[in-house]
Scaffold this motif. Structure first.
Motif: not given
Length: 302
Positions: A196-198, A223, A230, A241
């Motif tokens: 899980i990211t930006w 994303r 998140q 994460v």
């Protein structure tokens, strides 16, 4: 009536006290009750103060008094006079000044949800006269323009008008739900996990850069630049994460174990700092000082 100046040097303290009560309560009647004065006296003193300043301070409406731009400009100076007056009284009598009024606080949304909002009931119990306005957005408010009274920031703002104190420092760590962390065991390669990211608007954010550098082939399960989403997704097992380590104590997340080959990459996890920032002119205003002291006490203990 055009303003001659925003300097309050010629104004009497009693009139400034009335101005502050009117600004906080929004009506002649409520201000009078607060000060123990009748409405006609409050109105007459307000007119005298406006004449001294050469400017209208409030627009009179059916709903009450609405501060003008001049009123907002002179408010910091008025509150500074109030703080000085209360310090004088406190030093003379040993009595503690009351803290009341609105304090506008600027905090990033994820930190607000996890650490600030859970403390507000304790703040209200200690200072029932204080009302918090919480701006929990990614937009950075300008304290020098009175867009907020206090702010929690990861980077210390520069400026002679600002005062700041560091509350904490914390490293970002790889984490996941307890079940996913247990199933992953000792991670041999960061690419082996869904992440899980930006979102792309924050692709240059240090945690996003770390993931792009050390897990370029990883499956991206989500994303989003909304940090609370998140965390929720990670708690539900969607993927791994990066989170600041203090978040592990308040959310259902566990740190990921990893093999020795990943120690060098883990050593590059970003480090965040937490700064409490305020305007120098407001630092000793009772309502601001009370919230400042409360946040220092609460957030340095985490």
């Amino acid at each position: 009536m055009a303003a001659k100046s925003q300097d309050l040097g010629d104004a009497r303290w009693d009139d400034i006290r009335i101005f502050l009560a009117l600004h906080r309560h929004g009506s002649l009647g409520q201000a009078g009750v607060r000060l123990g004065l009748d409405t006609s006296t409050v109105s007459r003193r307000l007119t005298a103060l406006e004449a001294t300043l050469g400017a209208r301070l409030f627009d009179r409406t059916r709903e009450g008094l609405v501060p003008t731009r001049v009123a907002e400009l002179v408010l910091p100076a008025a509150e500074a006079m109030e703080a000085a007056h209360r310090r004088l009284a406190r030093d003379a009598s040993g009595a503690e000044a009351d803290a009341e009024g609105v304090v506008r606080l600027s905090v990033a949304p994820g930190f607000a949800d996890s650490f600030v909002v859970p403390t507000l009931a304790r703040l209200r119990a200690r200072h029932p006269g204080i009302r918090i306005e919480l701006d929990a957005s990614v937009r950075v408010l300008d304290l020098t323009r009175r867009e907020a009274d206090l702010a929690l920031r990861s980077v210390r703002p520069e400026g002679a008008d600002l005062v700041a104190t560091k509350l904490a420092s914390g490293r970002w760590v790889a984490a996941a739900s307890a079940e996913l962390a247990r199933d992953a065991g000792r991670v041999e390669a960061w690419d082996a996990l869904p992440w899980i990211t930006w979102d792309r608007d924050l692709a240059s954010f240090p945690p996003a850069l770390w993931l792009a550098r050390h897990a370029p082939g990883a499956e991206i399960a989500l994303r989003t630049s909304f940090f609370r989403s998140q965390i929720t997704a990670a708690e539900l097992g969607l993927g791994a994460v990066l989170v600041p380590e203090p978040y592990l104590r308040v959310h259902a997340l566990a740190p990921l174990g990893f093999a020795g080959a990943l120690e060098a990459s883990a050593a590059e996890w970003p480090i965040d700092h937490l700064w409490l920032v305020g305007h120098r002119a407001l630092r000793d205003v009772p309502r601001v000082s009370a919230v400042w002291s409360f946040l220092v006490e609460e957030l340095r203990s985490r």
